[in-house]
Design a protein around this motif. Structure first.
Motif, PDB file in Angstrom:
ATOM      1  N   VAL A 102       0.886  -1.168   0.000  1.00 35.79           N
ATOM      2  CA  VAL A 102       0.000   0.000   0.000  1.00 35.79           C
ATOM      3  C   VAL A 102       0.925   1.220   0.000  1.00 35.79           C
ATOM      4  CG1 VAL A 102      -1.906   1.186   1.157  1.00 35.79           C
ATOM      5  CG2 VAL A 102      -1.713  -1.313   1.311  1.00 35.79           C
ATOM      6  N   PRO A 103       1.405   1.625  -1.170  1.00 31.05           N
ATOM      7  CA  PRO A 103       2.435   2.657  -1.230  1.00 31.05           C
ATOM      8  C   PRO A 103       1.896   4.049  -0.920  1.00 31.05           C
ATOM      9  CG  PRO A 103       1.718   2.099  -3.430  1.00 31.05           C
ATOM     10  CD  PRO A 103       1.025   1.139  -2.508  1.00 31.05           C
ATOM     11  N   GLU A 104       2.776   4.899  -0.418  1.00 30.26           N
ATOM     12  CA  GLU A 104       2.410   6.298  -0.260  1.00 30.26           C
ATOM     13  C   GLU A 104       2.258   6.924  -1.641  1.00 30.26           C
ATOM     14  OE1 GLU A 104       4.938   8.584   2.205  1.00 30.26           O
ATOM     15  OE2 GLU A 104       4.913   7.160   3.875  1.00 30.26           O
ATOM     16  N   LEU A 105       1.317   7.856  -1.751  1.00 31.92           N
ATOM     17  CA  LEU A 105       1.116   8.536  -3.023  1.00 31.92           C
ATOM     18  C   LEU A 105       2.173   9.619  -3.205  1.00 31.92           C
ATOM     19  CD1 LEU A 105      -2.778   8.882  -2.996  1.00 31.92           C
ATOM     20  CD2 LEU A 105      -1.379   7.083  -4.033  1.00 31.92           C
ATOM     21  N   SER A 106       2.504   9.903  -4.436  1.00 26.71           N
ATOM     22  CA  SER A 106       3.498  10.924  -4.742  1.00 26.71           C
ATOM     23  C   SER A 106       2.953  12.315  -4.431  1.00 26.71           C
ATOM     24  CB  SER A 106       3.872  10.854  -6.222  1.00 26.71           C
ATOM     25  OG  SER A 106       2.759  11.238  -7.031  1.00 26.71           O
ATOM     26  N   GLU A 107       3.840  13.269  -4.340  1.00 24.82           N
ATOM     27  CA  GLU A 107       3.421  14.648  -4.108  1.00 24.82           C
ATOM     28  C   GLU A 107       2.520  15.140  -5.235  1.00 24.82           C
ATOM     29  OE1 GLU A 107       6.700  17.220  -3.445  1.00 24.82           O
ATOM     30  OE2 GLU A 107       7.463  16.110  -1.706  1.00 24.82           O
ATOM     31  N   THR A 108       2.801  14.702  -6.443  1.00 22.00           N
ATOM     32  CA  THR A 108       1.968  15.079  -7.589  1.00 22.00           C
ATOM     33  C   THR A 108       0.547  14.559  -7.416  1.00 22.00           C
ATOM     34  OG1 THR A 108       3.865  15.069  -9.079  1.00 22.00           O
ATOM     35  CG2 THR A 108       1.686  14.882 -10.081  1.00 22.00           C
ATOM     36  N   ALA A 109       0.430  13.292  -6.997  1.00 19.99           N
ATOM     37  CA  ALA A 109      -0.892  12.701  -6.799  1.00 19.99           C
ATOM     38  C   ALA A 109      -1.638  13.407  -5.678  1.00 19.99           C
ATOM     39  CB  ALA A 109      -0.758  11.214  -6.489  1.00 19.99           C
ATOM     40  N   VAL A 110      -0.951  13.665  -4.570  1.00 20.21           N
ATOM     41  CA  VAL A 110      -1.584  14.348  -3.433  1.00 20.21           C
ATOM     42  C   VAL A 110      -2.097  15.721  -3.848  1.00 20.21           C
ATOM     43  CG1 VAL A 110      -1.140  15.382  -1.180  1.00 20.21           C
ATOM     44  CG2 VAL A 110      -0.301  13.081  -1.681  1.00 20.21           C
ATOM     45  N   LYS A 111      -1.300  16.435  -4.617  1.00 17.58           N
ATOM     46  CA  LYS A 111      -1.711  17.772  -5.061  1.00 17.58           C
ATOM     47  C   LYS A 111      -2.957  17.708  -5.937  1.00 17.58           C
ATOM     48  CE  LYS A 111      -0.057  21.860  -7.540  1.00 17.58           C
ATOM     49  NZ  LYS A 111       1.086  22.476  -8.286  1.00 17.58           N
ATOM     50  N   LYS A 112      -2.985  16.753  -6.869  1.00 21.15           N
ATOM     51  CA  LYS A 112      -4.137  16.617  -7.760  1.00 21.15           C
ATOM     52  C   LYS A 112      -5.397  16.235  -6.981  1.00 21.15           C
ATOM     53  CE  LYS A 112      -3.653  14.655 -11.756  1.00 21.15           C
ATOM     54  NZ  LYS A 112      -3.326  13.641 -12.794  1.00 21.15           N
ATOM     55  N   LEU A 113      -5.239  15.340  -6.014  1.00 16.26           N
ATOM     56  CA  LEU A 113      -6.381  14.917  -5.213  1.00 16.26           C
ATOM     57  C   LEU A 113      -6.921  16.070  -4.367  1.00 16.26           C
ATOM     58  CD1 LEU A 113      -5.125  11.385  -4.133  1.00 16.26           C
ATOM     59  CD2 LEU A 113      -7.115  11.859  -5.568  1.00 16.26           C
ATOM     60  N   LYS A 114      -6.024  16.859  -3.790  1.00 20.20           N
ATOM     61  CA  LYS A 114      -6.456  18.003  -2.982  1.00 20.20           C
ATOM     62  C   LYS A 114      -7.226  19.016  -3.821  1.00 20.20           C
ATOM     63  CE  LYS A 114      -3.056  17.955   0.770  1.00 20.20           C
ATOM     64  NZ  LYS A 114      -1.927  18.685   1.421  1.00 20.20           N
ATOM     65  N   GLU A 115      -6.855  19.139  -5.085  1.00 21.38           N
ATOM     66  CA  GLU A 115      -7.535  20.095  -5.962  1.00 21.38           C
ATOM     67  C   GLU A 115      -8.932  19.640  -6.336  1.00 21.38           C
ATOM     68  OE1 GLU A 115      -4.884  20.434  -9.240  1.00 21.38           O
ATOM     69  OE2 GLU A 115      -3.514  21.833  -8.229  1.00 21.38           O
ATOM     70  N   LYS A 116      -9.148  18.331  -6.401  1.00 16.84           N
ATOM     71  CA  LYS A 116     -10.424  17.800  -6.891  1.00 16.84           C
ATOM     72  C   LYS A 116     -11.351  17.296  -5.789  1.00 16.84           C
ATOM     73  CE  LYS A 116      -9.593  18.398 -11.280  1.00 16.84           C
ATOM     74  NZ  LYS A 116     -10.422  19.278 -12.122  1.00 16.84           N
ATOM     75  N   LEU A 117     -10.789  16.967  -4.622  1.00 12.90           N
ATOM     76  CA  LEU A 117     -11.606  16.417  -3.543  1.00 12.90           C
ATOM     77  C   LEU A 117     -11.885  17.492  -2.501  1.00 12.90           C
ATOM     78  CD1 LEU A 117      -9.911  12.921  -3.032  1.00 12.90           C
ATOM     79  CD2 LEU A 117     -12.050  13.437  -4.243  1.00 12.90           C
ATOM     80  N   PRO A 118     -12.951  17.330  -1.724  1.00 11.26           N
ATOM     81  CA  PRO A 118     -13.269  18.301  -0.675  1.00 11.26           C
ATOM     82  C   PRO A 118     -12.172  18.365   0.384  1.00 11.26           C
ATOM     83  CG  PRO A 118     -15.131  16.858  -1.117  1.00 11.26           C
ATOM     84  CD  PRO A 118     -13.956  16.269  -1.834  1.00 11.26           C
ATOM     85  N   ALA A 119     -12.137  19.454   1.116  1.00 16.98           N
ATOM     86  CA  ALA A 119     -11.104  19.667   2.135  1.00 16.98           C
ATOM     87  C   ALA A 119     -11.163  18.618   3.231  1.00 16.98           C
ATOM     88  CB  ALA A 119     -11.246  21.064   2.723  1.00 16.98           C
ATOM     89  N   PHE A 120     -12.338  18.022   3.452  1.00 13.97           N
ATOM     90  CA  PHE A 120     -12.465  17.049   4.545  1.00 13.97           C
ATOM     91  C   PHE A 120     -11.860  15.693   4.201  1.00 13.97           C
ATOM     92  CE2 PHE A 120     -16.654  17.143   2.326  1.00 13.97           C
ATOM     93  CZ  PHE A 120     -16.648  15.871   1.769  1.00 13.97           C
ATOM     94  N   ALA A 121     -11.527  15.443   2.939  1.00 15.06           N
ATOM     95  CA  ALA A 121     -10.984  14.144   2.543  1.00 15.06           C
ATOM     96  C   ALA A 121      -9.525  14.013   2.964  1.00 15.06           C
ATOM     97  CB  ALA A 121     -11.104  13.964   1.035  1.00 15.06           C
ATOM     98  N   SER A 122      -9.113  12.793   3.287  1.00 11.18           N
ATOM     99  CA  SER A 122      -7.718  12.499   3.587  1.00 11.18           C
ATOM    100  C   SER A 122      -7.088  11.921   2.324  1.00 11.18           C
ATOM    101  CB  SER A 122      -7.602  11.490   4.731  1.00 11.18           C
ATOM    102  OG  SER A 122      -6.263  11.088   4.916  1.00 11.18           O
ATOM    103  N   VAL A 123      -6.131  12.646   1.756  1.00 10.05           N
ATOM    104  CA  VAL A 123      -5.595  12.253   0.455  1.00 10.05           C
ATOM    105  C   VAL A 123      -4.284  11.482   0.600  1.00 10.05           C
ATOM    106  CG1 VAL A 123      -6.767  14.046  -0.835  1.00 10.05           C
ATOM    107  CG2 VAL A 123      -4.579  14.566   0.229  1.00 10.05           C
ATOM    108  N   ARG A 124      -4.311  10.490   1.418  1.00  2.28           N
ATOM    109  CA  ARG A 124      -3.198   9.563   1.518  1.00  2.28           C
ATOM    110  C   ARG A 124      -3.682   8.226   0.960  1.00  2.28           C
ATOM    111  NH1 ARG A 124       0.451  11.845   5.023  1.00  2.28           N
ATOM    112  NH2 ARG A 124       1.502   9.870   5.384  1.00  2.28           N
ATOM    113  N   ASN A 125      -2.890   7.213   1.098  1.00  3.33           N
ATOM    114  CA  ASN A 125      -3.322   5.874   0.719  1.00  3.33           C
ATOM    115  C   ASN A 125      -3.359   5.026   1.979  1.00  3.33           C
ATOM    116  OD1 ASN A 125      -4.061   3.676  -0.835  1.00  3.33           O
ATOM    117  ND2 ASN A 125      -1.991   3.243  -1.581  1.00  3.33           N
ATOM    118  N   PRO A 126      -4.565   4.683   2.485  1.00  4.76           N
ATOM    119  CA  PRO A 126      -5.884   4.804   1.884  1.00  4.76           C
ATOM    120  C   PRO A 126      -6.387   6.250   1.754  1.00  4.76           C
ATOM    121  CG  PRO A 126      -5.876   3.163   3.649  1.00  4.76           C
ATOM    122  CD  PRO A 126      -4.587   3.919   3.738  1.00  4.76           C
TER     123      PRO A 126
END
Length: 226
Positions: A102-126
């Protein structure tokens, strides 16, 4: 073993070997399983020929269910998306125990997820979409995670959130068809959860009703422990 290569060109082969330990082997020798032989010999043959070995009848069922939809993959990286933190952690733990990553997501992935998901979401893996999730949040989480960062995804849905509906099934199925990677559905719970999860079953996607069964199926696709 001689006939396996021709069969495997068309179908994966899953085996469940009984009589692995002394009491079972002793019982097997007394009836139709008399040719059961030493487990180590069978295990070596399975490994050499690429047969997928199931450890239990439940795992055999999980293997058949997931292989009916997807082919085995190269790699063991699992992306987990859920609307319940505890379930996500449970899936992650089970993945590690099964030899998956269950790898950690890259900084690029985290940034993209933060832009598209609500602030309440945890953008790690899981990725935890929490109880405020909407249908579109699941799709966004899948779309915005770079495909090169995982080999398959386990998407877990707890059906309590009021804005999460069965309509999410078609959206996730469409993504799975377009991305070319296995997407496994985990839907823990009782009768209510199973009724809503039937929306996925109708689309042809494999649905698993415990975190452990979803991970068992993922391990089958990823080759399990090696």
């Amino acid at each position: 073993m001689k006939s396996l290569p021709a069969v495997q060109k068309k179908k994966p082969i899953v085996a469940l070997k009984v009589g692995k330990r002394e009491p079972g082997a002793r019982a097997a020798s007394s009836h139709t399983g008399a040719i059961s032989g030493m487990y180590e010999a069978y295990e070596a043959a399975f490994r050499k020929t690429g047969i997928i070995e199931a450890a239990s009848y439940e795992e055999l069922k999980d293997a058949c269910k997931v292989l009916n939809r997807y082919s085995p993959v190269e790699g063991k990286r699992v992306l987990i998306i859920t609307d319940g933190g505890g379930i996500g952690i449970s899936i992650a733990d089970a993945c590690e125990e099964a030899g998956l990553r269950v790898p950690e997501l890259s900084e690029t992935a985290v940034k993209k997820l933060k832009e598209k998901l609500p602030a309440f979401a945890s953008v790690r893996n899981p990725v935890d979409l929490t109880g405020s999730v909407r249908n579109e949040h699941y799709v966004a989480a899948l779309q915005e995670t770079p495909a090169e960062e995982y080999d398959l995804a386990i998407v877990s849905l707890l059906w309590g959130p009021p804005l999460l509906t069965g309509g999410v099934a078609g959206k996730i199925r469409d993504f799975a068809d377009s991305c070319g990677k296995p997407i496994l559905i985990s839907s823990p719970g009782g009768k209510f959860s199973r009724e809503l999860a039937s929306a996925f079953t109708k689309t042809g996607m494999p649905v698993f009703f415990t975190p452990e069964s979803a991970v068992r199926a993922a391990a089958v696709l990823c080759g399990g422990k090696k």
